[in-house]
Design a protein around this motif. Sequence first.
Motif, short mmCIF file in Angstrom:
data_model
loop_
_atom_site.label_atom_id
_atom_site.label_comp_id
_atom_site.label_asym_id
_atom_site.label_seq_id
_atom_site.Cartn_x
_atom_site.Cartn_y
_atom_site.Cartn_z
N VAL B 175 0.84 -1.20 0.00
CA VAL B 175 0.00 0.00 0.00
C VAL B 175 0.88 1.25 0.00
N ALA B 176 1.93 1.24 0.84
CA ALA B 176 2.81 2.40 0.92
C ALA B 176 3.46 2.67 -0.43
N LEU B 177 3.90 1.60 -1.11
CA LEU B 177 4.54 1.78 -2.42
C LEU B 177 3.54 2.33 -3.42
N TRP B 178 2.30 1.81 -3.36
CA TRP B 178 1.28 2.27 -4.30
C TRP B 178 1.01 3.76 -4.08
N LEU B 179 0.88 4.15 -2.79
CA LEU B 179 0.63 5.55 -2.49
C LEU B 179 1.81 6.41 -2.95
N LEU B 180 3.00 5.92 -2.67
CA LEU B 180 4.20 6.68 -3.04
C LEU B 180 4.26 6.90 -4.55
N LEU B 181 3.99 5.83 -5.29
CA LEU B 181 4.13 5.93 -6.74
C LEU B 181 2.99 6.71 -7.38
N ASN B 182 1.79 6.63 -6.78
CA ASN B 182 0.63 7.22 -7.44
C ASN B 182 0.17 8.54 -6.85
N LYS B 183 0.58 8.84 -5.62
CA LYS B 183 0.01 10.02 -4.95
C LYS B 183 1.05 11.07 -4.56
N THR B 184 2.31 10.81 -4.83
CA THR B 184 3.30 11.80 -4.41
C THR B 184 4.05 12.35 -5.63
N ARG B 185 4.73 13.48 -5.39
CA ARG B 185 5.51 14.10 -6.45
C ARG B 185 6.68 13.20 -6.86
N LEU B 186 7.30 12.59 -5.84
CA LEU B 186 8.41 11.68 -6.14
C LEU B 186 7.93 10.53 -7.01
N GLY B 187 6.73 10.02 -6.66
CA GLY B 187 6.17 8.92 -7.44
C GLY B 187 5.92 9.34 -8.88
N LEU B 188 5.44 10.56 -9.03
CA LEU B 188 5.19 11.10 -10.36
C LEU B 188 6.49 11.12 -11.18
N MET B 189 7.56 11.57 -10.51
CA MET B 189 8.86 11.65 -11.20
C MET B 189 9.36 10.25 -11.54
N ILE B 190 9.16 9.31 -10.59
CA ILE B 190 9.63 7.94 -10.84
C ILE B 190 8.89 7.35 -12.04
N ARG B 191 7.56 7.56 -12.06
CA ARG B 191 6.79 6.98 -13.16
C ARG B 191 7.16 7.63 -14.49
N ALA B 192 7.42 8.94 -14.43
CA ALA B 192 7.84 9.63 -15.65
C ALA B 192 9.19 9.09 -16.11
N GLY B 193 10.06 8.83 -15.13
CA GLY B 193 11.39 8.33 -15.46
C GLY B 193 11.34 6.95 -16.08
N VAL B 194 10.39 6.14 -15.65
CA VAL B 194 10.24 4.80 -16.23
C VAL B 194 9.93 4.93 -17.72
N ASP B 195 9.06 5.93 -18.05
CA ASP B 195 8.65 6.08 -19.45
C ASP B 195 9.73 6.73 -20.30
N ASP B 196 10.35 7.78 -19.80
CA ASP B 196 11.34 8.48 -20.61
C ASP B 196 12.28 9.29 -19.72
N ARG B 197 13.43 8.75 -19.46
CA ARG B 197 14.39 9.41 -18.58
C ARG B 197 14.83 10.76 -19.11
#
Lengths: 425, 308
Positions: B175-197
């Motif tokens: 749950v913590a990982l899901w919240l981190l990846l989907n609800k935080t700014r850091l998560g936003l950056m991580i997901r963006a980085g996965v798509d295009d560094r």
Amino acid sequence: MDFRMDRRKMLLGALGTGAVAATGLRMPAYAQNAPIRMGWLSTLEGPFATGGQDAWRCTQMIMEENNNQAGGRRVEIVRESSNAQADVALARARKLVEQDNVDFMVGPLSGAEGIAVRDYSRTRPNQAFINGGSGAADTTLRNVSPNFFRFNMDGTQWMAGLGNYVRRTLNVQEVAIVAGDYAFPYAQVFGFSLEFCRAGGRATYLWSPLGTTDYSSIIARIPRTAGALVVIHGGSDGLAFMTQYAQAGGSLPLIGGSIMADQSMLSARGPHRRLMVGMVSAGPLADVVDDPRWVDFTNRYRARWGREGFNSPSIHGYNYYVAMQGVLLALNAVRGDLSGGQQGFMRALAASDYTTPMGARMRLDHNRQAISDTFLNRIEERGGQAVTVAFDRARDVNQTLGVPEAQFLALGAPSRDNTGCVAQS
Amino acid sequence: MSDSRPGGGHGGIWMTGGLAATVVLNGLTLAALYFIVASGFSLIFGLMRTVNMAHGSLYMLGAYVGYAVFEPLYDQDLWYAWHVGILAGIASAAAFGVLMQVSLLGWMQGQELRQALVTIGVSIIVADQLLAFFGGTSRQFFAPDSIFGSTTLPEIGRYPTFRLVQIGIAVGVGVALWLLLNKTRLGLMIRAGVDDRQMLAATGVNVPLVSLAVFALGAGLAGLGGIIGSTAQPLVQGVDVRFLLTSLVVVIVGGMGSIAGTAIGAILVGLAEQVGQAMFPTYSVILTFLIMSAVLALRPQGILGRPA
């Protein structure tokens, strides 16, 4: 420093070399004074790492007692480690013999490893291989090797008397047996079942591979009808099993294999210790036995190793110590002479007859396999520490448990499908 | 439950209802541990495409450092010994992960083979250093008594409480990982980085810093797994290889870089191991690899993985 070779120095050097060569000719004992190189192999890694370390402690003790000498020669040890896997033990044995050029070797510690090294010994007929502590039955029973010597009893011998005791004295009808799925537990299960089933007992067998860490589903399969649980695990497998059995709230009376009811388990901390008090087991030693030699040995062990060692020597340490006794006595008998394909040394090994620190007589049979004493033990709490206390003893147990050899061999090799559980007709 | 023996003692060759329930629960609790360890592995791979072959070493390092902190406290009977051990384990693994990223992996970003080889090298060095320092003795953490006994469950009987706690921790991590990846700014950056560094870097985000955070997080999870795993099972030399292999299988089955996929992979592998152990213990390891082979043959990117 500036070193220049000039004519005068060269001449001196040549004279010197000549003198050495001449002395060498006059004193053929020169080679005899070179140190004996002994290979030493045990499990300093893997599930039996603690046992392997104790084997090294006890080896060091006996070497120090003898000033690192035997038969008038200094003994150098080249130490190698395996992880209780047969292929690793084989590779390390080959390294000792072929690259480190040891004269002979002592080891390995674990069952399947012993069979692998025994097979290798057949390819090096002019070198002696002395088992360290491995206890598979077939190592010295089937396809024996003429230059492989074992100064410890096998897993089957170590169980002598336990099956009868559980069936007849404790009056248990049915047991569940949890055991490692490799050669040594096969031998232990065989020894236990042979007596237990002959006396009319029933057994369920739950095998798991060596190195299993999660025993929860094995524990779940222990039948409701079992009156006692026989645990034939050791090392970190044994610790994992017992810890998880304690966590699961297990409460059956416990019967232990030789490496389960041992200081390598009892000296480790954890909830298993509470559960193990009262466990009945069998093996070549007990922490508490009424013999001044043993009291002296354990006192020396504690004085030498203090907190670094166990409360009392483990079965693995004891096995290596007894094997080293045999080696050093044989080296003394031949005065360190390993010439002639070590034939004299091997004859001396085969003719061994001495007393172990447990006060047990140690001899070898025609397959160079130990005949000695086993003890029935119970774990008691003494002085805040759990110890195995001997309450009975079987003397001069041979590898076929007194059964004629042909008849014993006809029972087949111990395996997970041949548990020795044959009811008496 | 009238029968107080572990597992209720259900015999027989085939599994009865109670035994089946126990085995399934065993599989799920084991899966919980695998999920904690493999989620860190998956996370690091997801963002950085780094196959961190030293992930098992982070598990073992966290466990041993945690143990070194835990033992003296436990000897004094302090109730928080285990909790402090957990923190020490997470912190040491995270710190080592950061060190690895800064000193070795950061400047070979994108060279996947090189990174894999370097991390294998690191894992060998770490294993030998831990062996030299801590020796081969097996160790085990002892959790506070409140979660270390057994609990009575319907159908199953007495069951180790800590294994149930394991599930709780894994769900918490998920749950913590899901919240981190989907609800935080850091998560936003991580997901963006996965798509295009590169695109992420172009928008002004300090990608190396994000990478560092992800590495610390993934390594910290390995450390957490180390303590949890060494509370349920003994801590011995060689667990690094075992958990690296398990993590690899879990993420290959579940799909690299997907947290939900990792959970599914962990459950499949955990169940396979326990069902195998109950039904055919000698060959149970085959079942795990059968699942992996089947997934690779039918869906090479993993169950929830995206095609490369």
